[in-house]
Design a protein around this motif. Sequence first.
Motif, mmCIF file in Angstrom:
data_model
loop_
_atom_site.group_PDB
_atom_site.id
_atom_site.type_symbol
_atom_site.label_atom_id
_atom_site.label_comp_id
_atom_site.label_asym_id
_atom_site.label_seq_id
_atom_site.Cartn_x
_atom_site.Cartn_y
_atom_site.Cartn_z
ATOM 1 N N THR A 262 -30.688 -54.457 -30.349
ATOM 2 C CA THR A 262 -30.511 -55.766 -29.717
ATOM 3 C C THR A 262 -30.116 -55.647 -28.245
ATOM 4 O OG1 THR A 262 -28.306 -55.744 -30.666
ATOM 5 C CG2 THR A 262 -29.931 -57.096 -31.791
ATOM 6 N N GLU A 263 -29.549 -54.503 -27.867
ATOM 7 C CA GLU A 263 -29.161 -54.333 -26.451
ATOM 8 C C GLU A 263 -29.864 -53.105 -25.901
ATOM 9 O OE1 GLU A 263 -24.785 -54.448 -26.092
ATOM 10 O OE2 GLU A 263 -24.973 -55.396 -28.056
ATOM 11 N N GLU A 264 -30.560 -53.296 -24.762
ATOM 12 C CA GLU A 264 -31.461 -52.257 -24.257
ATOM 13 C C GLU A 264 -30.757 -50.900 -24.062
ATOM 14 O OE1 GLU A 264 -34.152 -53.791 -21.379
ATOM 15 O OE2 GLU A 264 -34.351 -51.835 -20.439
ATOM 16 N N GLU A 265 -29.656 -50.897 -23.305
ATOM 17 C CA GLU A 265 -29.008 -49.633 -22.955
ATOM 18 C C GLU A 265 -28.446 -48.944 -24.195
ATOM 19 O OE1 GLU A 265 -29.580 -48.381 -20.140
ATOM 20 O OE2 GLU A 265 -28.356 -46.614 -20.578
ATOM 21 N N LYS A 266 -27.807 -49.756 -25.046
ATOM 22 C CA LYS A 266 -27.202 -49.222 -26.267
ATOM 23 C C LYS A 266 -28.299 -48.614 -27.165
ATOM 24 C CE LYS A 266 -24.340 -50.855 -29.968
ATOM 25 N NZ LYS A 266 -24.181 -52.003 -30.800
ATOM 26 N N THR A 267 -29.441 -49.294 -27.224
ATOM 27 C CA THR A 267 -30.538 -48.847 -28.084
ATOM 28 C C THR A 267 -31.132 -47.533 -27.564
ATOM 29 O OG1 THR A 267 -30.998 -51.168 -28.527
ATOM 30 C CG2 THR A 267 -32.711 -49.623 -29.136
ATOM 31 N N ARG A 268 -31.293 -47.476 -26.232
ATOM 32 C CA ARG A 268 -31.823 -46.260 -25.609
ATOM 33 C C ARG A 268 -30.920 -45.061 -25.939
ATOM 34 N NH1 ARG A 268 -35.141 -46.346 -20.771
ATOM 35 N NH2 ARG A 268 -34.786 -48.561 -20.611
ATOM 36 N N LYS A 269 -29.601 -45.282 -25.817
ATOM 37 C CA LYS A 269 -28.654 -44.192 -26.088
ATOM 38 C C LYS A 269 -28.683 -43.806 -27.562
ATOM 39 C CE LYS A 269 -25.386 -44.878 -22.356
ATOM 40 N NZ LYS A 269 -24.304 -45.735 -21.925
ATOM 41 N N ALA A 270 -28.799 -44.810 -28.436
ATOM 42 C CA ALA A 270 -28.819 -44.534 -29.877
ATOM 43 C C ALA A 270 -30.045 -43.691 -30.234
ATOM 44 C CB ALA A 270 -28.824 -45.847 -30.656
ATOM 45 N N LEU A 271 -31.177 -44.005 -29.622
ATOM 46 C CA LEU A 271 -32.404 -43.239 -29.881
ATOM 47 C C LEU A 271 -32.214 -41.795 -29.422
ATOM 48 C CD1 LEU A 271 -35.305 -43.389 -30.915
ATOM 49 C CD2 LEU A 271 -36.042 -43.973 -28.618
ATOM 50 N N TRP B 237 -34.170 -44.986 -41.655
ATOM 51 C CA TRP B 237 -32.710 -44.795 -41.648
ATOM 52 C C TRP B 237 -32.048 -46.134 -41.351
ATOM 53 C CZ3 TRP B 237 -36.008 -41.401 -39.093
ATOM 54 C CH2 TRP B 237 -35.954 -40.056 -39.457
ATOM 55 N N PHE B 238 -30.976 -46.413 -42.092
ATOM 56 C CA PHE B 238 -30.146 -47.575 -41.783
ATOM 57 C C PHE B 238 -28.810 -47.034 -41.280
ATOM 58 C CE2 PHE B 238 -32.990 -48.871 -45.247
ATOM 59 C CZ PHE B 238 -33.611 -49.951 -44.649
ATOM 60 N N ILE B 239 -28.564 -47.152 -39.990
ATOM 61 C CA ILE B 239 -27.304 -46.641 -39.427
ATOM 62 C C ILE B 239 -26.629 -47.818 -38.726
ATOM 63 C CG2 ILE B 239 -26.257 -44.849 -37.976
ATOM 64 C CD1 ILE B 239 -28.917 -43.295 -38.177
ATOM 65 N N LEU B 240 -25.800 -48.512 -39.487
ATOM 66 C CA LEU B 240 -25.314 -49.816 -39.032
ATOM 67 C C LEU B 240 -24.460 -49.776 -37.779
ATOM 68 C CD1 LEU B 240 -24.603 -51.700 -42.339
ATOM 69 C CD2 LEU B 240 -26.588 -51.778 -40.879
ATOM 70 N N GLU B 241 -23.760 -48.654 -37.565
ATOM 71 C CA GLU B 241 -22.948 -48.616 -36.336
ATOM 72 C C GLU B 241 -23.821 -48.526 -35.090
ATOM 73 O OE1 GLU B 241 -22.394 -44.415 -38.118
ATOM 74 O OE2 GLU B 241 -22.682 -46.436 -38.838
ATOM 75 N N GLU B 242 -25.098 -48.154 -35.267
ATOM 76 C CA GLU B 242 -26.019 -48.057 -34.120
ATOM 77 C C GLU B 242 -26.870 -49.326 -33.971
ATOM 78 O OE1 GLU B 242 -25.655 -45.674 -32.140
ATOM 79 O OE2 GLU B 242 -25.656 -43.683 -33.060
ATOM 80 N N THR B 243 -27.332 -49.863 -35.104
ATOM 81 C CA THR B 243 -28.198 -51.057 -35.047
ATOM 82 C C THR B 243 -28.185 -51.805 -36.385
ATOM 83 O OG1 THR B 243 -30.476 -51.845 -34.803
ATOM 84 C CG2 THR B 243 -30.227 -49.614 -35.636
ATOM 85 N N PRO B 244 -28.238 -53.146 -36.329
ATOM 86 C CA PRO B 244 -28.340 -53.895 -37.586
ATOM 87 C C PRO B 244 -29.764 -53.836 -38.146
ATOM 88 C CG PRO B 244 -28.308 -55.396 -35.717
ATOM 89 C CD PRO B 244 -28.113 -54.010 -35.154
ATOM 90 N N TYR B 245 -30.694 -53.242 -37.377
ATOM 91 C CA TYR B 245 -32.087 -53.129 -37.819
ATOM 92 C C TYR B 245 -32.291 -51.736 -38.420
ATOM 93 C CZ TYR B 245 -32.745 -57.542 -35.491
ATOM 94 O OH TYR B 245 -32.647 -58.860 -35.145
#
Length: 203
Positions: A42-51, A15-23
């Motif tokens: 790229t940011e730990e907390e933001k990434t954890r929440k996105a997952l 999945w490419f979900i750009l508002e969550e991650t550029p990866y």
Amino acid sequence: MELPEDMPSDTSRVWFILEETPYLYWLIPHSPTHGVLGLIGTEEEKTRKALGRLLEKKNMEPIEFQYAHIPLYAQWIPIHKKVGDSHICLVGNAAGHVKVTTVGGLFTGFRGARGVVEAILNGGSSREFSALRRELNLHHLLRRMLNRFTQHEYVRLLDLLNPSAQKTLGQFTRDETPKLICHLFRKQPRLLLFGLKSLLSVK
Ligand SMILES: Cc1cc2nc3c(=O)[nH]c(=O)nc-3n(C[C@H](O)[C@H](O)[C@H](O)COP(=O)(O)OP(=O)(O)OC[C@H]3O[C@@H](n4cnc5c(N)ncnc54)[C@H](O)[C@@H]3O)c2cc1C
């Protein structure tokens, strides 16, 4: 996690979900019933929440979590240093030998190790290092292009993958990127045009 019911075990999902991650997010089966869901951020907390959000949205139940920091290759760094009488050589994550498109560092890390072996045997010179450096720089350029992609451009990129380009994607691994890109351009020349346009937008 357990694979969703509608997911065959011989297929991976991305999945490419750009508002969550550029990866990217991925779900890769490792047995007929289970798979690994992953996310690079790229940011730990933001990434954890996105997952967490993706797990909730897709109604997926994790069995176990793993995470780690991975260095991003920005430029080639000198890998050899002398400390006292000892020669120290850095390879793998420690030297930033990570492809910044997929953030994969296993294969490139081993290539770095092979480069050190070559350098020791050849009095300092290593063709593997030159090739690895070129490849890491290519991924760096691709990443700079991808970082500027909008959702629309990702859709356009995927739309351009005609059946023969898709077949090419199945023939080469992600660790053969230069060869893969050349073949893709041959099978779908519009990808070359798309790539050139994207390249011109890189600052
Ligand atoms: C969840 C996840 C999924 C990944 N998936 C992929 C993938 O599919 N494909 C891919 O190519 N790459 C992937 N990677 C990246 C890949 O795992 C790393 O790039 C690779 O493991 C780097 O290997 P390394 O040996 O350089 O470093 P590491 O694997 O980090 O090994 C370094 C080792 O040194 C040890 N260490 C650190 N400090 C000390 C010390 N002071 N003394 C003694 N020991 C020490 C650490 O404990 C560790 O065991 C993934 C990474 C993560 C986190």
